[in-house]
Motif scaffolding. Structure first.
Motif, PDB file in Angstrom:
ATOM      1  N   GLU A   1       0.839  -1.209   0.000  1.00  0.00           N
ATOM      2  CA  GLU A   1       0.000   0.000   0.000  1.00  0.00           C
ATOM      3  C   GLU A   1       0.865   1.247   0.000  1.00  0.00           C
ATOM      4  O   GLU A   1       0.586   2.219  -0.687  1.00  0.00           O
ATOM      5  CB  GLU A   1      -0.918   0.002   1.217  1.00  0.00           C
TER       6      GLU A   1
ATOM      7  N   ALA B   1       2.434   1.850  -3.310  1.00  0.00           N
ATOM      8  CA  ALA B   1       1.472   2.264  -4.329  1.00  0.00           C
ATOM      9  C   ALA B   1       1.496   3.784  -4.482  1.00  0.00           C
ATOM     10  O   ALA B   1       1.190   4.323  -5.542  1.00  0.00           O
ATOM     11  CB  ALA B   1       0.074   1.792  -3.959  1.00  0.00           C
TER      12      ALA B   1
ATOM     13  N   LYS C   1       0.841   0.695  -7.786  1.00  0.00           N
ATOM     14  CA  LYS C   1      -0.458   1.369  -7.724  1.00  0.00           C
ATOM     15  C   LYS C   1      -1.444   0.686  -8.654  1.00  0.00           C
ATOM     16  O   LYS C   1      -2.593   0.417  -8.277  1.00  0.00           O
ATOM     17  CB  LYS C   1      -0.291   2.838  -8.124  1.00  0.00           C
ATOM     18  N   SER C   2      -0.966   0.399  -9.838  1.00  0.00           N
ATOM     19  CA  SER C   2      -1.890  -0.156 -10.821  1.00  0.00           C
ATOM     20  C   SER C   2      -2.373  -1.542 -10.421  1.00  0.00           C
ATOM     21  O   SER C   2      -3.538  -1.896 -10.628  1.00  0.00           O
ATOM     22  CB  SER C   2      -1.229  -0.130 -12.201  1.00  0.00           C
TER      23      SER C   2
ATOM     24  N   GLU D   1      -4.972  -0.983  -7.743  1.00  0.00           N
ATOM     25  CA  GLU D   1      -6.189  -0.427  -8.335  1.00  0.00           C
ATOM     26  C   GLU D   1      -6.973  -1.501  -9.067  1.00  0.00           C
ATOM     27  O   GLU D   1      -8.202  -1.532  -9.025  1.00  0.00           O
ATOM     28  CB  GLU D   1      -5.829   0.723  -9.290  1.00  0.00           C
ATOM     29  N   ASN D   2      -6.218  -2.359  -9.695  1.00  0.00           N
ATOM     30  CA  ASN D   2      -6.874  -3.458 -10.398  1.00  0.00           C
ATOM     31  C   ASN D   2      -7.642  -4.366  -9.433  1.00  0.00           C
ATOM     32  O   ASN D   2      -8.786  -4.746  -9.705  1.00  0.00           O
ATOM     33  CB  ASN D   2      -5.821  -4.251 -11.171  1.00  0.00           C
TER      34      ASN D   2
ATOM     35  N   ASN E   1      -8.856  -3.548  -6.526  1.00  0.00           N
ATOM     36  CA  ASN E   1     -10.042  -2.820  -6.065  1.00  0.00           C
ATOM     37  C   ASN E   1     -11.116  -2.803  -7.138  1.00  0.00           C
ATOM     38  O   ASN E   1     -12.299  -2.999  -6.856  1.00  0.00           O
ATOM     39  CB  ASN E   1      -9.673  -1.385  -5.686  1.00  0.00           C
ATOM     40  N   HIS E   2     -10.653  -2.591  -8.333  1.00  0.00           N
ATOM     41  CA  HIS E   2     -11.601  -2.543  -9.440  1.00  0.00           C
ATOM     42  C   HIS E   2     -12.380  -3.854  -9.553  1.00  0.00           C
ATOM     43  O   HIS E   2     -13.601  -3.878  -9.691  1.00  0.00           O
ATOM     44  CB  HIS E   2     -10.859  -2.262 -10.749  1.00  0.00           C
TER      45      HIS E   2
ATOM     46  N   GLU F   1     -12.531   8.861  -1.628  1.00  0.00           N
ATOM     47  CA  GLU F   1     -13.026   8.596  -2.985  1.00  0.00           C
ATOM     48  C   GLU F   1     -13.198   9.904  -3.758  1.00  0.00           C
ATOM     49  O   GLU F   1     -12.841  10.004  -4.937  1.00  0.00           O
ATOM     50  CB  GLU F   1     -14.377   7.864  -2.871  1.00  0.00           C
TER      51      GLU F   1
ATOM     52  N   TYR G   1      -9.413  11.362  -4.268  1.00  0.00           N
ATOM     53  CA  TYR G   1      -8.435  10.651  -5.075  1.00  0.00           C
ATOM     54  C   TYR G   1      -8.943  10.028  -6.366  1.00  0.00           C
ATOM     55  O   TYR G   1      -8.159   9.789  -7.273  1.00  0.00           O
ATOM     56  CB  TYR G   1      -7.758   9.565  -4.245  1.00  0.00           C
ATOM     57  N   SER G   2     -10.205   9.706  -6.427  1.00  0.00           N
ATOM     58  CA  SER G   2     -10.663   9.062  -7.658  1.00  0.00           C
ATOM     59  C   SER G   2     -11.056  10.130  -8.661  1.00  0.00           C
ATOM     60  O   SER G   2     -11.410  11.245  -8.299  1.00  0.00           O
ATOM     61  CB  SER G   2     -11.862   8.162  -7.374  1.00  0.00           C
TER      62      SER G   2
END
Lengths: 211, 211, 211, 211
Positions: A118, A121, A128-129, A132-133, A135-136, B175, B178-179
């Motif tokens: 973390e 990231a 990070k990617s 993010e993946n 989480n996605h 959210e 950052y998003s």
DNA sequence: AATGAATGAGACTTCATTCAT
DNA sequence: TATGAATGAAGTCTCATTCAT
């Protein structure tokens, strides 16, 4: 000049790679990526620094390898859940499914190393990617379960609710891993999170019926 | 050997301190604390490295100063809300209060630097403790509002619910910051979060009445 | 953080250690410890600064190593003399023994570096203690020879005389090393010093008989 | 560019100069010349660093000024003794004279600072030359007393003896200042040194008569 | 394949000295 | 005259990486 980095195919090589990775993981977890030296990893792993560099092009490559393991482990766990069966099961037993999901997520986390991931990231785009993946994927799963369960049209509102549900799951998992709650408190938190999510879901259904 | 560090009292000195801090903040945000050198900060800030070291004993001292600013800014914002009036207002207009709280929290965040702070919390205990303190304060406030509103006895269940509510607020704030949602989505998320929280609160009240 | 310092076991390493130490010794002698930089030592020794620091944890460690050599060399020379045989011989041929002692002491001194050692004794406690230890040993030896020779009870007076004798030896050695006397003058000084010492010793014997 | 350094003529200036010198002397004594910074001296002396540099061209200039004081103090003491009267007195009361000389030398020494001076003599030529000059003067005085007392022709032998006598005096003074003997031991050492010197002198006379 | 000694750019930091006010 | 903020060359030391053996 193109750099040749040995791709280990023989058993001994694979063992060495693993030893290096395990050592690196332990050290990164304990001391922070930026405070661990490659020489230290090699020494602790019982290989020479030269050997380490013959398996990994540079320090970041070690991290990336660990990240890939981490990712693979997540994917394995996730794919186990991300099935049509799960979607169906969710319809009949949403609470059990939510609990299953949370437990699976908890399973993948290795407190100290996850911490490092973390942290990195924030610094290393590749890390990070990957996060993010993850989480996605979980977000999408949540969303699909949600949609499937309440059986309505997609909408910005549902998307927002789904995000909130994901955040509840995610923050609960973090809370359970990182905070020093008692086991009893952890169980209660898990149960209440599921309650809240159900509340949100059911409320959404009612609202959709009203329309 | 005791180290002399200039304590700025005159305007020019304060300007320089600020210049250094702002530069450091920007660089830390952009490149990560560990990848920024003190020479770089000095150069970018337009002061000599000697000057930098006459204001800050070392690199970490710069970070600590930034952290203190960050903390002070949070406290100012937080104290503005953490009042008896707010508790009372919450009773009559909880939605408005929740929105106010979220807006206040959003105000304090400075995307990139907050990122660094969060990252460093994984590594530097002092940073971790500041962030934990912030969370603790907001958590307590949430809990008090909650208790005050539903007017029941404290309980482990309520504590858990309060934690969930805090997590919703917190993750929503993150959210939004950052998003890369559109403004419309952000507003929707905020509104829905508040809805969910109200749902949780009201449900808790009903349950407490049933007992 | 624990520092790894290579302990040289192989020939090449030992050569490098020696090269560094010799270079450092020469530079310290020529320019003074405080005015010599580690980079300079490395450059002059024909190794990289990294190599230097892999053999010596820091600049002071280089000095300590030189000091240890210096000490070892002294001890070797001293132990050669500090024997029962020497004491016995002193009884029959004191002049020859004194000359032997002075010659041995002269042997150990390496003008320029001894200078540095003496200088650093004013500043670095470890150096001071080594030198004090050397003086103590020679003083004790002198005292024992003295006691053995004149065969009387220990007394404060004899102790004082012994100190004076030691000082004569010591200052004569220094004078021979550091002053630019001609060789003839040096020999004369040595001979006269021995004369004086014998004078003092014999006088002490006569006085003790009178009592 | 020629550097203008103020030569203080007014009282306030002289006070400042003195304050700086005293502070520097104390700090040099306590912490070693190389570990004291000019800023530290200025601060401790209660003047600005700019002021310090308006009185002294650089750090070494402060040391040189202290050295000059030290030298002047020595000269004053020495000139007090280095008289025809003293030579005459020596003839009749050599023991008293020797004691006087030793006491005078002891008077000039300020343990800690003398230490620094001796140390710096290894490094800074100007310091070395001042100390050498002092030794030379005392040596000459000793020699003249000696010659005057025994009233013979100059000779290499007498020169050597004179050197030895000087060394006894000198080492006794050092021993009294730097070693932690009791006062009683110090007095004894002083007395015995004088005895030894007298022994050497008288022996020289006898020998010269035999020729 | 493996080793580990060697490298050297570059990080952090200090301090004698200057100069605008 | 006095000030002290500012300077920056130079010092110590680290560590990712290479390469001869």
């Amino acid at each position: 000049m193109v750099k040749e980095v040995r791709t280990p195919t023989q058993k001994r090589s694979i063992d060495k790679t693993k030893k290096i990775l395990n050592t690196a993981k332990a050290l990164f977890s304990k001391k922070n990526y930026f405070n661990v030296t490659t020489n230290e990893i090699a020494k602790e792993a019982g290989v020479s620094i030269g050997t380490l560099y013959s398996y990994f092009s540079d320090k970041e490559a070690i991290l990336v390898a660990l990240l890939n393991d981490y990712n693979a482990s997540f994917i394995t766990i996730f794919d186990d859940i991300n099935t049509q069966d799960f979607l169906e099961l969710f319809k009949s037993e949403p609470r059990r499914c939510l609990e299953l999901l949370i437990n699976k997520l908890l399973k993948n986390e290795n407190e100290e190393f996850h911490n490092q991931i973390e942290m990195l990231a924030f610094t290393i785009p590749q890390v990070k990617s990957v996060l993010e993946n993850h989480n996605h994927k979980v977000k999408e799963l949540t969303y699909h379960c949600f949609l499937h369960y309440i059986d309505v049209e997609e909408s910005a509102e549902l998307k927002a609710l789904s995000t909130i549900i994901f955040n509840i799951i995610s923050s609960t998992v973090d809370e359970i891993i990182y905070s020093n709650h008692s086991n009893k408190e952890k169980e209660l938190l898990k149960a209440k999170s599921i309650d809240c999510i159900m509340l949100i879901i059911n409320n959404a259904i009612e609202l959709s019926k009203l329309k």
